[in-house]
Design a protein around this motif. Structure first.
Motif: not given
Length: 232
Positions: A6-12
């Motif tokens: 989820k955090n990777r998605v947020f960063e994108v």
């Protein structure tokens, strides 16, 4: 979804240059297809759905396409039993932003020249008699130049944001005044409409400022009774 994913998605979403992260609404929902994570771009039709599959770090996804009716894509990956890991999911998300969402925003920001033309010609601002092929009389030229100068000043104050934009307005209006001497009233009307569309396009005016430009134009000419041939 795994918290790290989820955090990777947020960063994108945070670092993308198409829309601001504050435009994003994230929800975890229970749907007929099971638990899904929904990413909605507020104020647009776009949604990106993520569905954990056999494990919490394996996914399928579906998104809104930039096409008539804004249809949903098929569930990806297409092959049965094939799932994305986080790298495949991030790649799909980035492609969606670039190929679908970005195109929507580019189109949204592009000036519709037909809308510009209709706004000007249907506003009763430049409705010269199409049958009027006569040349301008000397006194009409003088009076029109006064009107054009007044309009130029108003546009420079209320519309132009820089010296370059004021120069562009000045050059176009100089050409318009010069055309009074050599064009008949019918042909001059065409030059007038073209110049207003060109100014609006070159200055990248939004709808509010385009409307203001037309109103300034209308008001500038409405003060002169002898210019009734310009108005309905």
């Amino acid at each position: 979804m795994k918290t790290s994913d989820k955090n990777r998605v947020f960063e994108v979403l945070k670092r993308n240059e198409v829309f601001h992260i504050e435009k994003v609404k994230y929800e975890e929902l229970t749907a007929p297809m099971g638990l899904i994570s929904s990413i909605e771009i507020i104020g647009t039709p776009f949604v990106f759905l993520i569905k954990p599959e056999s494990r919490f770090n394996r996914y399928k996804c579906q998104y809104t396409k930039y096409a008539p009716g804004f249809p949903r894509s098929k569930m990806l990956p297409l092959n049965e039993g094939v799932e994305f890991d986080i790298h495949g999911l991030i790649e799909t998300l980035e492609k969606w932003i670039t190929n679908e969402v970005a195109e929507y925003y580019i189109d949204l920001a592009t000036i519709d020249l037909w809308e510009e033309y209709n706004l000007l010609t249907n506003s009763n601002v430049v409705a010269l008699d199409y049958q009027t092929k006569s040349m301008f009389e000397d006194h009409e030229q003088i009076q029109l130049i006064e009107v054009i100068n007044d309009l130029q000043a108003q546009l420079s104050i209320h519309i132009a944001d820089s010296e370059q934009e004021r120069k562009l307005i000045s050059e176009n209006f100089d050409y318009l005044k010069e055309a009074l001497k050599r064009l008949n009233k019918f042909d001059w009307r065409g030059v007038l409409v073209s110049i207003l569309i060109q100014i609006s396009g070159s200055l990248a005016l939004d709808h509010k400022n385009r409307t203001m430009m037309v109103e300034l134009f209308k008001n500038a000419f409405a003060n002169f009774e002898y210019l009734r041939f310009l108005l309905n």
